[in-house]
Design a protein around this motif. Structure first.
Motif, PDB file in Angstrom:
ATOM      1  N   ARG A   1      50.383 -94.070 -67.142  1.00  0.00           N
ATOM      2  CA  ARG A   1      49.088 -94.721 -66.436  1.00  0.00           C
ATOM      3  C   ARG A   1      49.919 -94.474 -65.024  1.00  0.00           C
ATOM      4  O   ARG A   1      50.703 -94.877 -64.633  1.00  0.00           O
ATOM      5  CB  ARG A   1      48.508 -96.294 -66.598  1.00  0.00           C
ATOM      6  CG  ARG A   1      48.238 -96.538 -68.347  1.00  0.00           C
ATOM      7  CD  ARG A   1      48.128 -98.222 -68.492  1.00  0.00           C
ATOM      8  NE  ARG A   1      47.061 -98.068 -66.813  1.00  0.00           N
ATOM      9  CZ  ARG A   1      46.443 -98.236 -66.573  1.00  0.00           C
ATOM     10  NH1 ARG A   1      45.557 -97.646 -67.773  1.00  0.00           N
ATOM     11  NH2 ARG A   1      45.694 -98.557 -65.996  1.00  0.00           N
TER      12      ARG A   1
ATOM     13  N   SER B   1      38.795 -99.849 -73.242  1.00  0.00           N
ATOM     14  CA  SER B   1      37.490-101.288 -73.497  1.00  0.00           C
ATOM     15  C   SER B   1      37.001-101.087 -72.696  1.00  0.00           C
ATOM     16  O   SER B   1      35.780-101.214 -72.946  1.00  0.00           O
ATOM     17  CB  SER B   1      38.686-102.408 -73.850  1.00  0.00           C
ATOM     18  OG  SER B   1      40.015-102.929 -73.084  1.00  0.00           O
TER      19      SER B   1
ATOM     20  N   ASP C   1      46.184 -87.565 -81.733  1.00  0.00           N
ATOM     21  CA  ASP C   1      45.709 -88.850 -80.424  1.00  0.00           C
ATOM     22  C   ASP C   1      44.333 -89.050 -80.230  1.00  0.00           C
ATOM     23  O   ASP C   1      43.451 -88.265 -79.924  1.00  0.00           O
ATOM     24  CB  ASP C   1      46.150 -87.653 -79.815  1.00  0.00           C
ATOM     25  CG  ASP C   1      46.515 -88.801 -78.262  1.00  0.00           C
ATOM     26  OD1 ASP C   1      47.039 -89.688 -78.347  1.00  0.00           O
ATOM     27  OD2 ASP C   1      47.285 -88.047 -77.344  1.00  0.00           O
ATOM     28  N   ILE C   2      44.257 -90.047 -80.349  1.00  0.00           N
ATOM     29  CA  ILE C   2      42.543 -90.828 -80.464  1.00  0.00           C
ATOM     30  C   ILE C   2      43.248 -91.881 -79.065  1.00  0.00           C
ATOM     31  O   ILE C   2      44.042 -92.376 -78.508  1.00  0.00           O
ATOM     32  CB  ILE C   2      42.437 -91.736 -81.699  1.00  0.00           C
ATOM     33  CG1 ILE C   2      40.897 -92.199 -80.889  1.00  0.00           C
ATOM     34  CG2 ILE C   2      43.369 -92.963 -80.992  1.00  0.00           C
ATOM     35  CD1 ILE C   2      39.885 -92.863 -81.984  1.00  0.00           C
TER      36      ILE C   2
ATOM     37  N   ALA D   1      46.347 -95.815 -77.923  1.00  0.00           N
ATOM     38  CA  ALA D   1      46.225 -96.955 -77.371  1.00  0.00           C
ATOM     39  C   ALA D   1      47.570 -96.983 -76.999  1.00  0.00           C
ATOM     40  O   ALA D   1      47.919 -98.294 -75.612  1.00  0.00           O
ATOM     41  CB  ALA D   1      45.942 -97.944 -78.258  1.00  0.00           C
ATOM     42  N   GLU D   2      48.343 -96.092 -76.644  1.00  0.00           N
ATOM     43  CA  GLU D   2      49.560 -95.389 -75.159  1.00  0.00           C
ATOM     44  C   GLU D   2      50.001 -94.690 -75.416  1.00  0.00           C
ATOM     45  O   GLU D   2      50.190 -93.561 -76.063  1.00  0.00           O
ATOM     46  CB  GLU D   2      50.712 -96.901 -76.301  1.00  0.00           C
ATOM     47  CG  GLU D   2      51.242 -96.631 -77.340  1.00  0.00           C
ATOM     48  CD  GLU D   2      52.767 -97.322 -78.286  1.00  0.00           C
ATOM     49  OE1 GLU D   2      52.885 -98.271 -77.276  1.00  0.00           O
ATOM     50  OE2 GLU D   2      52.770 -96.897 -78.499  1.00  0.00           O
TER      51      GLU D   2
ATOM     52  N   ASP E   1      44.728 -92.827 -65.150  1.00  0.00           N
ATOM     53  CA  ASP E   1      45.403 -92.700 -66.699  1.00  0.00           C
ATOM     54  C   ASP E   1      45.646 -91.225 -65.554  1.00  0.00           C
ATOM     55  O   ASP E   1      44.590 -90.332 -65.315  1.00  0.00           O
ATOM     56  CB  ASP E   1      44.971 -92.635 -67.681  1.00  0.00           C
ATOM     57  CG  ASP E   1      44.802 -93.746 -69.082  1.00  0.00           C
ATOM     58  OD1 ASP E   1      46.140 -94.495 -68.415  1.00  0.00           O
ATOM     59  OD2 ASP E   1      43.679 -94.038 -68.744  1.00  0.00           O
TER      60      ASP E   1
ATOM     61  N   LYS F   1      50.893-101.825 -78.712  1.00  0.00           N
ATOM     62  CA  LYS F   1      51.754-101.154 -77.607  1.00  0.00           C
ATOM     63  C   LYS F   1      52.858-101.516 -76.666  1.00  0.00           C
ATOM     64  O   LYS F   1      53.473-102.298 -77.005  1.00  0.00           O
ATOM     65  CB  LYS F   1      50.956-101.460 -76.569  1.00  0.00           C
ATOM     66  CG  LYS F   1      48.971-101.036 -76.953  1.00  0.00           C
ATOM     67  CD  LYS F   1      48.577-101.465 -75.103  1.00  0.00           C
ATOM     68  CE  LYS F   1      46.867-100.869 -75.780  1.00  0.00           C
ATOM     69  NZ  LYS F   1      46.661-100.459 -74.769  1.00  0.00           N
TER      70      LYS F   1
HETATM   71  O1  DLL Z   1      44.169 -99.142 -76.347  1.00  0.00           O
HETATM   72  C1  DLL Z   1      42.135 -98.730 -76.597  1.00  0.00           C
HETATM   73  C2  DLL Z   1      42.956 -97.568 -77.849  1.00  0.00           C
HETATM   74  C3  DLL Z   1      42.999 -98.480 -79.436  1.00  0.00           C
HETATM   75  C4  DLL Z   1      42.846 -96.380 -77.892  1.00  0.00           C
HETATM   76  C5  DLL Z   1      43.118 -97.775 -80.734  1.00  0.00           C
HETATM   77  C6  DLL Z   1      43.362 -95.916 -78.651  1.00  0.00           C
HETATM   78  C7  DLL Z   1      43.511 -97.124 -80.159  1.00  0.00           C
HETATM   79  P1  DLL Z   1      43.154-101.141 -73.312  1.00  0.00           P
HETATM   80  O2  DLL Z   1      43.596-101.748 -74.614  1.00  0.00           O
HETATM   81  O3  DLL Z   1      41.720-101.133 -72.866  1.00  0.00           O
HETATM   82  O4  DLL Z   1      42.064 -99.953 -74.687  1.00  0.00           O
HETATM   83  O5  DLL Z   1      43.748-100.422 -73.445  1.00  0.00           O
HETATM   84  C8  DLL Z   1      43.207 -99.259 -72.035  1.00  0.00           C
HETATM   85  O6  DLL Z   1      45.526 -97.688 -72.741  1.00  0.00           O
HETATM   86  O7  DLL Z   1      43.880 -97.200 -70.385  1.00  0.00           O
HETATM   87  C9  DLL Z   1      45.454 -96.293 -71.901  1.00  0.00           C
HETATM   88  O8  DLL Z   1      46.934 -96.764 -70.404  1.00  0.00           O
HETATM   89  C10 DLL Z   1      46.121 -96.190 -72.461  1.00  0.00           C
HETATM   90  N1  DLL Z   1      45.960 -95.672 -73.816  1.00  0.00           N
HETATM   91  C11 DLL Z   1      44.792 -95.621 -74.226  1.00  0.00           C
HETATM   92  N2  DLL Z   1      45.066 -94.876 -75.448  1.00  0.00           N
HETATM   93  C12 DLL Z   1      46.308 -94.049 -75.259  1.00  0.00           C
HETATM   94  C13 DLL Z   1      46.729 -92.764 -76.080  1.00  0.00           C
HETATM   95  C14 DLL Z   1      42.918 -99.532 -76.014  1.00  0.00           C
HETATM   96  N3  DLL Z   1      45.651 -91.564 -76.928  1.00  0.00           N
HETATM   97  C15 DLL Z   1      44.506 -97.766 -71.710  1.00  0.00           C
HETATM   98  N4  DLL Z   1      47.615 -92.098 -75.034  1.00  0.00           N
HETATM   99  C16 DLL Z   1      44.294 -96.721 -71.720  1.00  0.00           C
HETATM  100  C17 DLL Z   1      47.885 -92.294 -73.852  1.00  0.00           C
HETATM  101  C18 DLL Z   1      46.682 -94.396 -74.209  1.00  0.00           C
HETATM  102  N5  DLL Z   1      47.582 -93.391 -73.660  1.00  0.00           N
END
Ligand code: DLL
Length: 432
Positions: free
Chosen positions: A325, A237, A232-233, A211-212, A301, A422
Motif C-alpha cells: 500500500r 471493503s 491470490d485473491i 487481504a495482505e 494499492d 493481517k
Molecule cells: O482485506 C478484503 C479481503 C478479504 C481480500 C479476504 C482478500 C481476502 P480490507 O480489510 O478492506 O478488505 O482491506 C483491503 O487489504 O486495500 C490491500 O491493501 C490489502 N489486500 C487485500 N487483498 C490483498 C492481496 C480485505 N491479495 C486492503 N494482496 C487492500 C495484497 C491485499 N494486499
C-alpha cells in the motif's frame, strides 16, 4: 473452470460497451442520491449528463478513505436504510472506521463474484472449504462464505484463530481448501509441523490467500509446506470485499471483475492516468453497486495492469500482485521501501524463516531500518561465526535490492509474533 463463462469470457467489445453503459448510470445515480458526490461535482462545475465515456470519467475527482470518514457512518449511501441488508466496516489504524453497506442485490453480486473466484481457484461443489478468514465486520469471512454456498461447496465457518482447533478440523473433517491470510497460512504450516501431523494425512489441495501483501517466494514456501496450490485473491471493503480480483490456474496475475468494476492506474503523486504496464496506484469505480456506489476510489494499492491476454480464456484484464500500500511504503532516507521487497530478498536465500518484522527509528537526524529475522532451529545460536556470516549475507542481499544500508537483527525461532489475520510487518518509531 468457470462459474459464469458467458460473463467471464465475453468479448472485449461487449465488455467495454457494458462498462460504458454502467459507468454513466453509476455517475448519474451517485450525483442524484449522494450529497457528497453532488457537492464535489458541482464545486468542479461538472454535470453528470456530460459523462459519456471513460475519458470523461478522468475529469471527475478521486474519492478517498477520508471522504468515507467525513461522511461517517451512512452519508455516502445512495439508498434508504430499509434497502440496506448488511453493514461491514474496516477498522483502519487511525480515526473512525470506514462503514460500507449492501442492498440485497449487492449481496447477490458479491456472492456471484466470490463464486467465480472460488471456481477460478479450482474449487468445486465436492470441496470442503475451511474458511479461516475472520467472520464479523471484516468482509473476508462472510464474503467467502456466500460464494462457497452459491457454488454448493461445503463450507466450514471456523473463522480465524484457535490454531489447534483449525488443525483438528483440517485433519478430521478432510478440508480440501483453506482460506485465510498468507501469514496465517504460514503459521498453520508451522503448527502442522510442530504437532507432527503428516501432510499425507491432510486432503488440502488449494488455498485462497489474500487481504495482505505477500511475495512470490512466500507463495512457494506456503505451497511446499502445505502441499497445495496457493491462489491470490484481492479485494477491499470500500469496493465490495474479497472477489474484486483473483488469480486463475495460470497463477500469473489477478483477473479484475471488469463487468462490475472499472479500473484505472494512476500516478499517486500527480493523479495522472497511466498506460497499461506502468506501475501506480489502483483506482476503482463501481459499475453495479446500489448501496455504496463509489467513483474513482483511490485504493492506495500499488500494482500495474498486465498487458496481453491470459491462457485461461477469461477476457478480464489482469493486475500484477499488489506490491504494497502506498501508506505502507516506508521512505527511508528518501528511498521508497516496501516490506514485500524485503520479504522477497529474505525468502530467496532459503536459510531463514519467513518470519520478519521491520523496525524504523531515528538516530539523530538519520532514519534507520532494522530488519528482524528469525533464524531456523537448525542454526545453532552459539555458532557465532556462522551467525555473523548469515547476518552479513542477509544485509548485502537486502542492501543490493534497496540501495540503502540496513541493520540486521537475527532473533530466536518463534519470537516474532504470529498473526491470525493481517500481519503487522512494520513498527515505525520515528513519530515517538
Ligand atoms: O482485506 C478484503 C479481503 C478479504 C481480500 C479476504 C482478500 C481476502 P480490507 O480489510 O478492506 O478488505 O482491506 C483491503 O487489504 O486495500 C490491500 O491493501 C490489502 N489486500 C487485500 N487483498 C490483498 C492481496 C480485505 N491479495 C486492503 N494482496 C487492500 C495484497 C491485499 N494486499
Amino acid at each position: 473452470m468457470y462459474w459464469n463463462e458467458q460473463k467471464e469470457c465475453m468479448s472485449r467489445d461487449e465488455l467495454e460497451s457494458l462498462q460504458k453503459k454502467r459507468l454513466i448510470k453509476t455517475v448519474e445515480t451517485a450525483f442524484h442520491n449522494v450529497p457528497h458526490y453532488r457537492r464535489v461535482f458541482q464545486a468542479m462545475g461538472i454535470e453528470p449528463y456530460e459523462m459519456r465515456d471513460e475519458k470523461d470519467l478522468q475529469k471527475l475527482p478521486f474519492c478517498q478513505k477520508q471522504d468515507l470518514r467525513d461522511n461517517y457512518p451512512y452519508d455516502m449511501f445512495a439508498v434508504a436504510m430499509q434497502e440496506v441488508v448488511r453493514i461491514h466496516s474496516s477498522s483502519g489504524t487511525t480515526g473512525k472506521p470506514t462503514v460500507v453497506g449492501y442492498t440485497r442485490k449487492d449481496i447477490n453480486t458479491w456472492s456471484e463474484l466470490m463464486a467465480r473466484s472460488l471456481m477460478s481457484a479450482g474449487i468445486q461443489r465436492q470441496d470442503v472449504i475451511q474458511n479461516a478468514y475472520g467472520y464479523g465486520l471484516f468482509t473476508g469471512g462472510l464474503g467467502i462464505h456466500y460464494g462457497a454456498e452459491k457454488i454448493g461447496a461445503s463450507i466450514i465457518p471456523i473463522s480465524g484463530g484457535n490454531t489447534n482447533r483449525q488443525l483438528m478440523i483440517m485433519k478430521d473433517y478432510g478440508s480440501t481448501a483453506i482460506t485465510c491470510t498468507p501469514s496465517y497460512a504460514l503459521y498453520l504450516a508451522e503448527s502442522i509441523e510442530e504437532n507432527g501431523i503428516h501432510l499425507k494425512d491432510l486432503k488440502l489441495k488449494v488455498g485462497i490467500f489474500g487481504a495482505e501483501p505477500w511475495s512470490e517466494n512466500m507463495r512457494k514456501e506456503i505451497e511446499q509446506r502445505l502441499n497445495l496450490k496457493a491462489i491470490d485473491i484481492y479485494g477491499l471493503s470500500e469496493i465490495i470485499g474479497p472477489g474484486v480480483a483473483v488469480e486463475c490456474q495460470e497463477q500469473n496475475g489477478l483477473h479484475v471483475m471488469e463487468d462490475h468494476f472499472f479500473m484505472e492506474i494512476i500516478d499517486p503523486d500527480t493523479g495522472e492516468v497511466l498506460p497499461e504496464g506502468e506501475k501506480g496506484e489502483l483506482v476503482f469505480t463501481s459499475l453495479t453497486k446500489e448501496a455504496l456506489p463509489i467513483i474513482r476510489y483511490r485504493t492506495g494499492d500499488i500494482t500495474s495492469i498486465l498487458p496481453g491476454s491470459c491462457a485461461c480464456g477469461r477476457s478480464f484484464r489482469r493486475i500484477g500482485r499488489i506490491e504494497g500500500r502506498s501508506d505502507d511504503m516506508l521512505i527511508i532516507r528518501g528511498v521508497n521501501v516496501f516490506p514485500s521487497q524485503i520479504e522477497h530478498a529474505l525468502l530467496q536465500m532459503g536459510e531463514v524463516e519467513p518470519h520478519y518484522q521491520l523496525v524504523v527509528y531515528r538516530q539523530g537526524q538519520l532514519d534507520m531500518l532494522e530488519v528482524q529475522v528469525e533464524i531456523s532451529e537448525s542454526i545453532l545460536f552459539d555458532e557465532v561465526r556462522s551467525l555473523e556470516e548469515l547476518s552479513n549475507k542477509i544485509r548485502s542481499n537486502i542492501e543490493s535490492i534497496l540501495g540503502i544500508s540496513v541493520k540486521i537483527k537475527l532473533v530466536e525461532p518463534k519470537t516474532i509474533p504470529r498473526s491470525e489475520g493481517k500481519a503487522k510487518r512494520v513498527i515505525d518509531r520515528r513519530g515517538q
